[in-house]
Design a protein around this motif. Structure first.
Motif, PDB file in Angstrom:
ATOM      1  N   ILE A 195       3.211   2.362   3.063  1.00 42.13           N
ATOM      2  CA  ILE A 195       2.373   2.337   4.253  1.00 42.13           C
ATOM      3  C   ILE A 195       2.412   0.861   4.706  1.00 42.13           C
ATOM      4  O   ILE A 195       2.698   1.011   5.860  1.00 42.13           O
ATOM      5  CB  ILE A 195       0.841   2.602   3.865  1.00 42.13           C
ATOM      6  N   ARG A 196       2.039  -0.050   4.148  1.00 34.71           N
ATOM      7  CA  ARG A 196       2.167  -1.328   4.497  1.00 34.71           C
ATOM      8  C   ARG A 196       2.505  -2.522   3.584  1.00 34.71           C
ATOM      9  O   ARG A 196       2.260  -2.103   2.167  1.00 34.71           O
ATOM     10  CB  ARG A 196       0.862  -1.932   5.234  1.00 34.71           C
TER      11      ARG A 196
ATOM     12  N   ASN B 234       0.915   5.618  -0.079  1.00 32.72           N
ATOM     13  CA  ASN B 234       0.279   6.888  -0.044  1.00 32.72           C
ATOM     14  C   ASN B 234       0.570   7.755  -1.143  1.00 32.72           C
ATOM     15  O   ASN B 234       1.051   7.588  -2.051  1.00 32.72           O
ATOM     16  CB  ASN B 234       0.798   7.610   1.338  1.00 32.72           C
TER      17      ASN B 234
ATOM     18  N   ARG C 137      -8.734   0.107   3.793  1.00 37.49           N
ATOM     19  CA  ARG C 137      -8.564   0.628   4.833  1.00 37.49           C
ATOM     20  C   ARG C 137      -7.377   1.537   5.142  1.00 37.49           C
ATOM     21  O   ARG C 137      -7.464   2.253   6.196  1.00 37.49           O
ATOM     22  CB  ARG C 137      -8.611  -0.831   5.681  1.00 37.49           C
ATOM     23  N   ASP C 138      -6.134   1.355   4.425  1.00 36.67           N
ATOM     24  CA  ASP C 138      -5.203   2.110   4.622  1.00 36.67           C
ATOM     25  C   ASP C 138      -5.333   3.551   4.030  1.00 36.67           C
ATOM     26  O   ASP C 138      -4.422   4.116   4.243  1.00 36.67           O
ATOM     27  CB  ASP C 138      -3.898   1.279   4.085  1.00 36.67           C
TER      28      ASP C 138
ATOM     29  N   ASP D 188      -7.363  -4.281   2.166  1.00 45.70           N
ATOM     30  CA  ASP D 188      -6.453  -3.808   3.095  1.00 45.70           C
ATOM     31  C   ASP D 188      -6.177  -2.528   2.402  1.00 45.70           C
ATOM     32  O   ASP D 188      -6.207  -1.471   3.442  1.00 45.70           O
ATOM     33  CB  ASP D 188      -5.279  -4.644   3.499  1.00 45.70           C
TER      34      ASP D 188
ATOM     35  N   ALA E 157      -4.957   3.870   1.162  1.00 48.08           N
ATOM     36  CA  ALA E 157      -4.019   4.013   0.121  1.00 48.08           C
ATOM     37  C   ALA E 157      -4.225   4.409  -1.160  1.00 48.08           C
ATOM     38  O   ALA E 157      -5.344   4.661  -1.775  1.00 48.08           O
ATOM     39  CB  ALA E 157      -3.563   2.539  -0.406  1.00 48.08           C
TER      40      ALA E 157
ATOM     41  N   SER F  66       0.675  -1.185   0.033  1.00 49.17           N
ATOM     42  CA  SER F  66      -0.062  -0.060   0.032  1.00 49.17           C
ATOM     43  C   SER F  66       0.920   1.330  -0.150  1.00 49.17           C
ATOM     44  O   SER F  66       1.916   1.121   0.711  1.00 49.17           O
ATOM     45  CB  SER F  66      -0.860   0.020   1.344  1.00 49.17           C
TER      46      SER F  66
END
Length: 224
Positions: A137-138, A131, A163-164, A160, A166, A129
């Protein structure tokens, strides 16, 4: 994951033992299982340290950043003291060494974040993910498959990153065979992910296939 993982260290040739390999060649040559075996130090009861390290790695990969004491203590052979040590080590790595804020400007920037999955005997499909500045991010393992194939659905890839919050994603998976060339299934999946990302407003920037010897980038090849 190397076959040594289920052997007792005492039964291994001296030059193949994790501690001796670390001393001779440095920490970078060690697999994830070997690193965890060094962290654990010894096994427990009838379970040798390498088998314990394999089980610990599975828990860490399945839990990601959310691994907790209960997850660790549930492993037969890891008590509260070891679980606390492992949790503290993971938290230190998150604070100091995590890939967050690593900016991805080109496919080669992704590869250092993936190399420790390259020697796995099964395909692992990962999603990064990013930004709006294309900073990580992850990183998550979305699916683990058989020797030469893993089944992935777009909804599993994007749940996910949504949720992030992204702004974009990069996908990657290893080829245990060592062949970096994309299969017809790889090409079909990349097309599906690109279309899904465009609909969701989270574009797929690249899909990378990697091995211990190198990588293939759909972006560099003009497919994405």
């Amino acid at each position: 994951m190397k076959t040594f993982a289920y052997k007792d260290i005492a039964d291994m040739p001296v030059n193949e033992r994790p501690r001796e390999r670390f001393a001779a060649r440095g920490v970078n040559v060690l697999s994830d299982v070997e690193l965890l075996a060094l962290m654990l130090g010894s096994g427990s009861g009838k379970k040798n340290v390498n088998r314990l390290a394999v089980e610990l790695l599975r828990v860490v990969e399945n839990s990601g950043d959310d691994v907790n004491l209960d997850d660790l203590v549930a492993i037969n052979g890891i008590g509260l003291a070891r679980a606390a040590m492992i949790s503290a080590s993971l938290e230190f790595a998150r604070r100091r060494l995590r890939p967050a804020r690593r900016k991805i400007g080109q496919p080669s920037d992704v590869i250092p974040l993936l190399t420790h999955w390259a020697d796995r005997p099964q395909e692992h499909f990962l999603v990064l993910s990013l930004n709006g500045a294309h900073e990580v991010i992850r990183i998550r393992v979305i699916s683990q498959g058989i020797l030469d194939r893993t089944v992935v659905h777009p909804r599993e890839v994007f749940v996910d990153p949504l949720r992030d919050r992204a702004a974009a994603i990069v996908c990657a998976h290893n080829h245990p065979s060592g062949n970096k060339d994309p299969s017809s299934e790889d090409k079909k999946l990349t097309k599906q992910l690109r279309q899904s990302g465009d609909l969701l407003g989270i574009p797929l920037l690249d899909h990378i296939i990697f091995t211990e010897e190198g990588y293939f980038s759909f972006l560099e090849s003009g497919i994405v």
